[in-house]
Design a protein around this motif. Structure first.
Motif, short mmCIF file in Angstrom:
data_model
loop_
_atom_site.label_atom_id
_atom_site.label_comp_id
_atom_site.label_asym_id
_atom_site.label_seq_id
_atom_site.Cartn_x
_atom_site.Cartn_y
_atom_site.Cartn_z
N ALA A 210 0.81 -1.22 0.00
CA ALA A 210 0.00 0.00 0.00
C ALA A 210 0.85 1.27 0.00
O ALA A 210 0.48 2.27 -0.63
N ASP A 211 1.98 1.26 0.68
CA ASP A 211 2.81 2.46 0.74
C ASP A 211 3.30 2.88 -0.64
O ASP A 211 3.51 4.06 -0.90
N ASP A 212 3.51 1.91 -1.52
CA ASP A 212 3.96 2.21 -2.88
C ASP A 212 2.80 2.52 -3.82
O ASP A 212 2.96 3.30 -4.76
N LEU A 213 1.67 1.91 -3.57
CA LEU A 213 0.56 1.98 -4.52
C LEU A 213 -0.43 3.10 -4.23
O LEU A 213 -1.09 3.60 -5.14
N ILE A 214 -0.57 3.46 -2.97
CA ILE A 214 -1.60 4.42 -2.57
C ILE A 214 -0.96 5.67 -2.02
O ILE A 214 -0.12 5.60 -1.11
N HIS A 215 -1.35 6.80 -2.57
CA HIS A 215 -0.86 8.10 -2.10
C HIS A 215 -1.92 8.70 -1.18
O HIS A 215 -3.00 9.06 -1.65
N PRO A 216 -1.66 8.80 0.09
CA PRO A 216 -2.70 9.27 1.02
C PRO A 216 -3.09 10.72 0.76
O PRO A 216 -2.32 11.50 0.18
N ALA A 217 -4.30 11.06 1.20
CA ALA A 217 -4.77 12.44 1.07
C ALA A 217 -3.82 13.37 1.81
O ALA A 217 -3.30 13.06 2.88
N GLY A 218 -3.57 14.54 1.23
CA GLY A 218 -2.68 15.50 1.85
C GLY A 218 -1.25 15.40 1.36
O GLY A 218 -0.40 16.21 1.73
N ALA A 219 -0.97 14.38 0.51
CA ALA A 219 0.38 14.27 -0.05
C ALA A 219 0.67 15.48 -0.93
O ALA A 219 -0.22 16.01 -1.60
N ALA A 220 1.91 15.92 -0.91
CA ALA A 220 2.28 17.13 -1.65
C ALA A 220 2.07 16.94 -3.15
O ALA A 220 2.37 15.88 -3.71
N VAL A 221 1.54 17.98 -3.78
CA VAL A 221 1.39 17.98 -5.23
C VAL A 221 2.71 18.42 -5.84
O VAL A 221 3.24 19.48 -5.47
N PRO A 222 3.29 17.67 -6.77
CA PRO A 222 4.56 18.08 -7.38
C PRO A 222 4.43 19.47 -8.04
O PRO A 222 3.38 19.81 -8.59
N GLU A 223 5.53 20.22 -8.00
CA GLU A 223 5.48 21.57 -8.58
C GLU A 223 5.26 21.53 -10.09
O GLU A 223 4.64 22.43 -10.64
N VAL A 224 5.74 20.48 -10.73
CA VAL A 224 5.48 20.35 -12.17
C VAL A 224 3.98 20.27 -12.43
O VAL A 224 3.45 20.87 -13.36
N ALA A 225 3.26 19.51 -11.58
CA ALA A 225 1.81 19.39 -11.75
C ALA A 225 1.12 20.74 -11.53
O ALA A 225 0.18 21.09 -12.24
N LEU A 226 1.59 21.52 -10.54
CA LEU A 226 1.04 22.85 -10.32
C LEU A 226 1.28 23.74 -11.54
O LEU A 226 0.39 24.50 -11.97
#
Length: 680
Positions: free
Chosen positions: A459-475
């Motif tokens: 799960a740690d590799d497959l699921i990104h929990p809510a509140g995880a930082a959005v990459p700056e490239v995505a922003l």
């Protein structure tokens, strides 16, 4: 009926289902020159299967119990359209013996097994008794008729923990609970019985030992009315969430030939034992050895229908299983004998769902603003029952499509599937596309280290929990999507206005004697972020981000995607700008970033956090508390059923209930307040 070559086929059939399976059956029927009749609810009036069929008959309103599950209306639709046979698809009435009986009484062929075979396998307890007589190995457990809770608790102690409680009439993970200790048993039993009664109209359960490292391996079987039965090899369906399959592949990795032969014999013995006819799947649970290979296997259940994952079997055998169904139902013998069926290569299927994998796999609803698949690629098949612009509703299963990749070996099939997932573009609602991309590229999955706990284990590799930082490239990509969209809208408005050169028609943040810029604000889940976009005279942009500045260019391509250059690196992405969020699809990554509109937000009051809201639209199936009652953190307060699965609403803290807003049987919308707490 008529002859097509040496085989008998029907002239006209009705498909008593919807979605991708209805489309699938219609395509095969058309290839064989068979006329087709679709049925639909009000929610599906414009669905692809309705448009594909020669005729279509309305059944009723959107809820399945008022449309697709009404046997009388389906039989009447058959009578009105003069069909000779009905294909039930999967789900709905596909394993309903009463439906098969009603069709037989009306003189209409059921493209499936005899009603008695459906009854025999419809009860897990009865099925296991029959399989024991046929010599098929069973998981140790209690499969009897006694259902007293105290008796079942005593049987559970004999079997030992961990164990599974399973709805006897169930399937698809509904009415199933793992229990790790006696303290959990009573609540788990009550939940299973409630869910089983709601889903299948039968609260009868059975109890089985929980296999600690299980592989879920199933055999595709086929039988005809002439005494012939074959298998078309196995599928591995071990990667699951909530006991429902996510990835399926064929053949099973590391499968010893001796075990394949034994499992195939057990599956065909099972089919013969109940006088089976047509397509069926015998499901086994297999212990996993240290080297990853399946070892001992046990019968779980038999699905008396075509399975969702049948395309991987078609890919490795080169056979059309729907065509087999049609021919066998028309009275023909099986097209091939066992020795003539062989395996070529490897196939993998991924189920693309409208669900929030990072938020507990909760189902999602909404409009498919964009839905594009990389169709036409070698070794790739897409099965879907929706198109761009359709909506996924609370009424039906939230599957959007199946992506099936076939290759000379497992590595090539996985590479094709991974590339196809990355090239798939979906916006308008939350999907599991990114989760699937992570899964098929995971090293443990690539190495076929599989069991039914794979997702939880990694799960740690497959699921990104809510509140995880959005990459700056995505922003940066989100901001560029907004800026380009504004420029396009401004250009359209200016062209339609009286003065296309007016500075008021500009969207470039123009300022007298100052640098042009726009500020865009986003809620990343970890706090608010501002992106300042500065406009350059040469048409490029400078983006001020929390971590620094990026130089950028962006232009819209004819296919709607953005050709972007960020700090000298070029990429092509899809960015969808909605009223409340921006969806960025960048290869394997999908980011839904909440937009903050400062002007719109100025008039909105803060919401009261002393309430629990519905995480998805659904129906209340149980209420455990009343106003004035004191509860502890974690206590079960209410049960919400959504898309055929139960979700328990629990207390987030100690407190006192102020009000319960909904009663059992009432429907709720996404975000509605279910329960409120007293202040303090």
């Amino acid at each position: 009926m008529r002859r097509n070559g040496r085989c008998v086929v029907f002239d006209r059939i009705l498909i008593a289902n919807r979605g991708e399976i209805a489309c699938r059956v219609i395509r095969t029927a058309k290839r064989l020159g068979i006329g087709t009749v679709a049925v639909f609810s009000d929610a599906d009036a414009q669905a692809p299967h309705v448009r594909m069929a020669n005729e279509a008959v309305r059944l009723g309103p959107a809820p399945a119990r008022e449309s697709y599950l009404l046997i009388d209306r389906l039989v009447e639709a058959c009578r009105r359209t003069g069909v000779q046979a009905v294909h039930p698809g999967y789900g709905f009435l596909s394993e309903n013996a009463h439906f098969a009986d009603a069709l037989e009484a009306a003189g209409i062929a059921f493209i499936g097994p005899p009603a008695d075979a459906i009854r025999a396998m419809g009860s897990k307890s009865q099925a296991k008794a029959l399989m024991a007589e046929a010599g098929v190995p069973l998981v140790p457990g209690y499969h009897g008729q006694e259902q007293d809770p105290d008796f079942l608790a005593a049987e559970a102690e004999k079997i030992g923990y961990p164990l599974l409680i399973k709805a006897s009439a169930g399937g698809g993970g509904k009415g199933m609970r793992r229990v790790d200790g006696s303290a959990e048993f009573a609540d788990a039993l009550a939940g299973c019985k409630r869910e089983a009664a709601a889903s299948f109209g039968d609260e009868h359960v059975l109890i089985e030992r929980f296999v600690t490292r299980p592989r879920h391996i199933e055999m595709q079987v086929f039988a005809d009315a002439h005494g012939n039965a074959v298998h078309l090899f196995e599928r591995d369906c071990s990667v699951q969430r909530r006991h429902q399959k996510v990835i399926e592949e064929a053949p099973a990795p590391f499968m010893p030939d001796s075990l394949r032969a034994a499992m195939g014999k057990a599956a065909t013995d099972a089919a013969r034992a109940i006088g089976y006819r047509g397509a069926g799947t015998v499901e086994f649970i297999a212990e996993t050895a240290e080297d990853g290979a399946p070892a001992d296997f046990f019968f779980m259940e038999m699905n008396t229908r075509l399975q969702v994952e049948h395309p991987v079997t078609e890919a490795i055998t080169g056979q059309d299983l729907v065509e087999w169904q049609l021919r066998v139902a028309a009275g023909d013998p099986l097209p091939l004998r066992q020795e003539a069926i062989s395996v070529t290569g490897h196939a993998v299927e991924a189920r693309l769902y409208a669900e929030d994998a990072d938020g507990g796999f909760l189902p999602a609803t909404g409009r498919l603003d964009r839905l594009r698949f990389p169709e036409g690629r070698p070794g790739l098949r897409i099965d879907s029952g929706v198109v761009e612009g359709d909506s996924v509703t609370v009424h039906y299963d939230p599957m959007i499509a199946k992506l099936i990749a076939h290759g000379a070996d497992r590595d090539r099939a996985l590479a094709r599937l991974a590339d196809a997932l990355e090239a798939t573009e979906v916006s308008g609602l939350v999907t599991n596309r990114e989760f699937l991309s992570r899964l098929v590229r995971h090293p443990a999955f690539a190495a076929a280290r599989l069991d039914t706990g794979f997702i939880e284990k990694h799960a740690d590799d497959l699921i990104h929990p809510a509140g995880a930082a959005v990459p700056e490239v995505a922003l940066a990509l989100a901001a560029l999507g907004e800026i380009v969209g504004r420029a396009e809208a401004s250009g359209r408005a200016a062209a339609a206005g009286g003065d296309p050169w007016s500075p008021w028609a500009l969207s470039t943040g123009w300022r007298l004697n100052d640098t042009s810029f726009n500020d865009l604000h986003y809620d990343t889940g970890a706090g608010e972020v501002r992106v300042r976009c500065r406009y350059r005279a040469d048409g490029s942009y400078s983006l001020d981000l929390p971590g620094g500045t990026m130089e950028a260019r962006a232009e819209r391509r004819p296919d709607g995607r953005l050709a972007v250059e960020l700090d000298g690196i070029k990429r092509t992405v899809f960015v969808a700008v909605g009223m409340e969020s921006v969806t960025v699809v960048d290869g394997a990554e999908t980011h839904r970033i909440h937009r903050i509109d400062r002007l719109a937000a100025a008039g909105i009051d803060e919401t009261d956090d002393g309430k629990l809201v519905a995480p998805m639209p659904g129906k209340v199936t149980a209420v455990h508390v009343a106003a004035g009652e004191a509860v502890s953190a974690g206590a079960a307060l209410m049960v919400l059923e959504a898309m055929k699965m139960e979700h328990t609403i629990r207390a987030p803290k100690d407190g006192t209930i102020a009000a319960v807003r909904f009663a059992v049987g009432e429907s709720v919308a996404d975000g509605e307040a279910l329960i409120t707490f007293e202040d303090g």
